[in-house]
Design a protein around this motif. Sequence first.
Motif, PDB file in Angstrom:
ATOM      1  N   CYS A  51     -36.728  43.868  62.479  1.00  0.00           N
ATOM      2  CA  CYS A  51     -37.895  44.240  61.852  1.00  0.00           C
ATOM      3  C   CYS A  51     -37.538  44.296  60.368  1.00  0.00           C
ATOM      4  O   CYS A  51     -38.315  44.110  59.548  1.00  0.00           O
ATOM      5  CB  CYS A  51     -38.474  45.650  62.070  1.00  0.00           C
ATOM      6  N   TRP A  62     -43.239  47.514  55.250  1.00  0.00           N
ATOM      7  CA  TRP A  62     -43.749  47.106  56.900  1.00  0.00           C
ATOM      8  C   TRP A  62     -42.659  47.109  57.838  1.00  0.00           C
ATOM      9  O   TRP A  62     -42.818  47.157  58.885  1.00  0.00           O
ATOM     10  CB  TRP A  62     -44.610  45.783  56.636  1.00  0.00           C
ATOM     11  N   VAL A 112     -42.620  49.169  61.234  1.00  0.00           N
ATOM     12  CA  VAL A 112     -42.645  48.539  62.614  1.00  0.00           C
ATOM     13  C   VAL A 112     -41.220  48.982  63.301  1.00  0.00           C
ATOM     14  O   VAL A 112     -41.009  49.221  64.611  1.00  0.00           O
ATOM     15  CB  VAL A 112     -42.713  46.907  62.541  1.00  0.00           C
ATOM     16  N   THR A 154     -40.711  50.479  66.810  1.00  0.00           N
ATOM     17  CA  THR A 154     -40.365  49.682  67.953  1.00  0.00           C
ATOM     18  C   THR A 154     -38.670  50.166  68.334  1.00  0.00           C
ATOM     19  O   THR A 154     -38.370  49.454  69.226  1.00  0.00           O
ATOM     20  CB  THR A 154     -40.382  48.116  67.609  1.00  0.00           C
ATOM     21  N   ALA A 169     -48.449  51.095  66.546  1.00  0.00           N
ATOM     22  CA  ALA A 169     -47.982  50.503  65.286  1.00  0.00           C
ATOM     23  C   ALA A 169     -48.989  49.272  64.981  1.00  0.00           C
ATOM     24  O   ALA A 169     -49.325  48.854  63.880  1.00  0.00           O
ATOM     25  CB  ALA A 169     -46.691  49.887  65.448  1.00  0.00           C
ATOM     26  N   GLN A 177     -51.052  48.417  61.805  1.00  0.00           N
ATOM     27  CA  GLN A 177     -51.135  47.109  60.831  1.00  0.00           C
ATOM     28  C   GLN A 177     -52.295  46.387  60.750  1.00  0.00           C
ATOM     29  O   GLN A 177     -52.642  46.150  59.609  1.00  0.00           O
ATOM     30  CB  GLN A 177     -50.136  46.253  61.551  1.00  0.00           C
ATOM     31  N   THR A 188     -44.777  42.187  66.103  1.00  0.00           N
ATOM     32  CA  THR A 188     -45.188  43.366  66.766  1.00  0.00           C
ATOM     33  C   THR A 188     -46.014  42.748  68.237  1.00  0.00           C
ATOM     34  O   THR A 188     -45.659  43.496  69.039  1.00  0.00           O
ATOM     35  CB  THR A 188     -46.131  44.236  66.136  1.00  0.00           C
TER      36      THR A 188
END
Length: 189
Positions: free
Chosen positions: A23, A35, A39, A43, A85, A89, A102
């Motif tokens: 990420c 961003w 993420v 995750t 998430a 987004q 994602t």
Amino acid sequence: MTARLARLLTEIAAPWTVNIASCLILGWSIGHPGWGAFVALFTGVLPMLLIVGGIVQQRFGNHHVTEHSERHGLILAILALVLVALVVQLLASAPSQMIALTCAGLATLGAIAVWTSIVHVKASVHMAVWCGVVAILAVALGPWWWLALALAPAIAWSRIYLGHHTIGQIVVGASTGLVIAPLVYLLVA
């Protein structure tokens, strides 16, 4: 020495560390490190916190959740985190590459959930994440990322050596990541 190497490879290639790294790499590479960090939080960091909490509450035997029966609820909880998430987004108009990453993770984890809870196969999440992330980075950032697949046999060996997976479970995890992750990434990005 051999056991130490197997444990080291298993830790380096743990899904949470690979997710965080991928990420951050993708976010930085596309000019959106914030961003990438967001993420990575959903995750990698938060899933690991769920696992640590489960260990403290004695629901999980270890941080790799090697017992098949302990994985069902955890996978659902991580799916929920990744879905949150994704919704954030989408609502905040995140970059399409991060949304695609994602979605690819969500789809791969969904497939692992099917293997785990419906087919009753303890697919290797280590291999699914490693192979899936390598494929996504190769598609998104350049073919030289495919070279990272050279580490897959060593990671597979570590999981088998430590008694966490069979060859069949390794193959199921690796093929799930290699097929689903880049396909979904390409469809969404």
